[in-house]
Enzyme design. Structure first.
Site, mmCIF file in Angstrom:
data_model
loop_
_atom_site.group_PDB
_atom_site.id
_atom_site.type_symbol
_atom_site.label_atom_id
_atom_site.label_comp_id
_atom_site.label_asym_id
_atom_site.label_seq_id
_atom_site.Cartn_x
_atom_site.Cartn_y
_atom_site.Cartn_z
ATOM 1 N N GLY A 16 21.586 -68.512 37.817
ATOM 2 C CA GLY A 16 20.536 -69.141 38.623
ATOM 3 C C GLY A 16 19.901 -68.153 39.587
ATOM 4 O O GLY A 16 20.230 -66.961 39.613
ATOM 5 N N ASP A 62 29.650 -75.888 30.902
ATOM 6 C CA ASP A 62 29.130 -76.884 31.838
ATOM 7 C C ASP A 62 30.317 -77.412 32.637
ATOM 8 O O ASP A 62 31.214 -78.053 32.066
ATOM 9 C CB ASP A 62 28.470 -78.005 31.016
ATOM 10 C CG ASP A 62 27.818 -79.049 31.901
ATOM 11 O OD1 ASP A 62 28.130 -79.090 33.117
ATOM 12 O OD2 ASP A 62 26.996 -79.824 31.377
ATOM 13 N N TYR A 156 22.261 -85.461 44.775
ATOM 14 C CA TYR A 156 22.533 -84.091 45.228
ATOM 15 C C TYR A 156 23.211 -84.104 46.597
ATOM 16 O O TYR A 156 24.274 -83.515 46.771
ATOM 17 C CB TYR A 156 21.217 -83.327 45.279
ATOM 18 C CG TYR A 156 21.353 -81.851 45.602
ATOM 19 C CD1 TYR A 156 21.893 -80.964 44.670
ATOM 20 C CD2 TYR A 156 20.908 -81.345 46.820
ATOM 21 C CE1 TYR A 156 22.006 -79.610 44.958
ATOM 22 C CE2 TYR A 156 21.015 -79.989 47.112
ATOM 23 C CZ TYR A 156 21.553 -79.127 46.176
ATOM 24 O OH TYR A 156 21.657 -77.778 46.457
ATOM 25 N N ARG A 197 9.415 -76.260 44.026
ATOM 26 C CA ARG A 197 9.704 -75.989 45.433
ATOM 27 C C ARG A 197 8.461 -75.438 46.116
ATOM 28 O O ARG A 197 7.570 -74.881 45.483
ATOM 29 C CB ARG A 197 10.843 -74.988 45.561
ATOM 30 C CG ARG A 197 12.023 -75.432 44.764
ATOM 31 C CD ARG A 197 13.275 -74.895 45.315
ATOM 32 N NE ARG A 197 13.741 -75.736 46.391
ATOM 33 C CZ ARG A 197 15.007 -75.820 46.773
ATOM 34 N NH1 ARG A 197 15.908 -75.106 46.165
ATOM 35 N NH2 ARG A 197 15.360 -76.592 47.764
#
Ligand code: UDP
Length: 341
Positions: A16, A62, A156, A197
């Protein structure tokens, strides 16, 4: 994978935006790094330059699912585990909220157990989102937060809060040495152009001469930290031998409105894009700014890159990306496991 005696650092979510910069920093410090990523939002291109580095390996997995047996192999001894895994932009983490929650809860539990089995130090990437729409300003670590537990951001926010709970329960039970970083808005090269974003949107819109979308009236504030500063803070926190008194905020305390940010980017790029207003997303925090006294005292850490210098570097990176987009061809790295396994 390389020999069982080498101490390894695991970076989960290493493909990421933050994770890949962290891999770079650790490799530059001479560490042996294994990146674990499911490539939900991580990009193989972020790690292409490490592909042939003998100190780097990658496993596709994952963490919301049971961990692959290869990670528990007796030949591997992890001394540090960074959990950077989870989609972090509202657009991405809301796309599959159930998976977001399970990544935070089940994934963190699996990794904490792995840290326990390895005697590894564990760093949990938590977030300023755990403060929700804060009623105190700036946000100190002892503030408990103001989170809507049933809204669209909850998968989240609450997922990360539950992950913190697990982390501190492991500490209390003496099961693992754990550090929790609460990461505030971070920007820089390798942000996804499509993650929605504000920094990436505004820069890409300005460079493409498209309208700049400001949600609401643009008076909401954020404090933006350049990625190099942030990963330096993470590495310092991991290296910190003293048990912190709790979570540690990492972010740049320079606060500005979203509208200010857009205007700075317009000036920097010389773009003639117009600013247009769009509805404010549900539960969008009104303001956010870290109190970083704890990080300063504990880690001797303060952000060093000014907003101007950071935005210049980020704009330059997006300019290059937009001029030479990477074609979505074959994966740059093996789909599973590492070169040496
Ligand atoms: N935002 C905006 N325009 C955009 C994207 C975001 O005005 O194109 C706003 C968003 O509503 C929020 C702030 O910018 O108030 C920061 O949003 P981002 O998604 O970057 O981060 P987060 O909300 O997670 O802090």
């Amino acid at each position: 994978m390389r020999n069982g005696k080498t101490k390894l650092v695991m970076v989960v979510g290493g493909a990421g935006f933050l994770g890949s910069h962290l891999c770079d920093l650790l490799i530059s410090e001479g560490k042996q790094v294994i990146c674990v990523d499911n490539f939900q939002t991580g990009q193989r291109d972020n790690l292409r330059h490490l592909q042939r580095d003998p100190r780097f390996d990658m496993i596709e997995a994952d963490i919301a699912e049971p961990l692959p047996a290869s990670l528990s192999s007796e030949r591997l001894h992890f001394s540090e585990i960074y959990n950077m895994a989870c989609a972090a932009s509202p657009r991405h983490y809301q796309a599959d909220p159930e998976h977001t929650m399970l990544t935070c809860v089940l994934g963190t539990r699996s990794l904490l157990r792995l840290a326990e089995a390895n005697g590894a130090r564990f760093l949990q990437a938590s977030t300023s989102e755990i403060y929700g729409d804060p009623e105190t300003h700036p946000q100190r670590e002892d503030y408990w937060g103001h989170v809507n537990p049933t809204g669209p951001r909850a998968c989240y926010d609450e997922g990360k809060r539950a992950a913190e709970t697990l982390a501190f329960d492991f500490i209390r039970a003496g099961r693992a040495e754990v550090r929790v970083a609460r990461i505030f808005n971070t920007y820089g090269p390798r942000m996804c152009a499509d993650d929605g974003r504000v920094v990436s949107n505004v820069i890409c819109q300005a460079l493409a001469s498209e309208d700049i979308t400001i949600y609401g009236d643009g008076s909401q504030t954020r404090s933006f930290c350049y990625v190099d500063d942030l990963v330096d803070g993470l590495a310092r926190l991991m290296a910190c031998g003293t048990e912190p008194p709790g979570a540690v905020n990492l972010g740049n305390p320079v606060e500005l409105t979203v509208l200010d940010l857009a205007e700075r980017v317009l000036t920097l790029t010389g773009s003639r894009s117009r600013i247009v207003h769009r509805p404010l997303p549900v539960d969008d925090p009104r303001r956010r700014r870290p109190d970083i006294s704890r990080a300063k005292a504990l880690l001797g850490w303060v952000p060093r890159v000014s907003l101007q210098a950071g935005l210049e570097a980020t704009v330059a990176w997006f300019r290059r990306e937009m001029a030479h987009p990477v074609l979505p061809t074959q994966p740059a790295l093996p789909a599973t496991a590492s070169r040496a396994d």
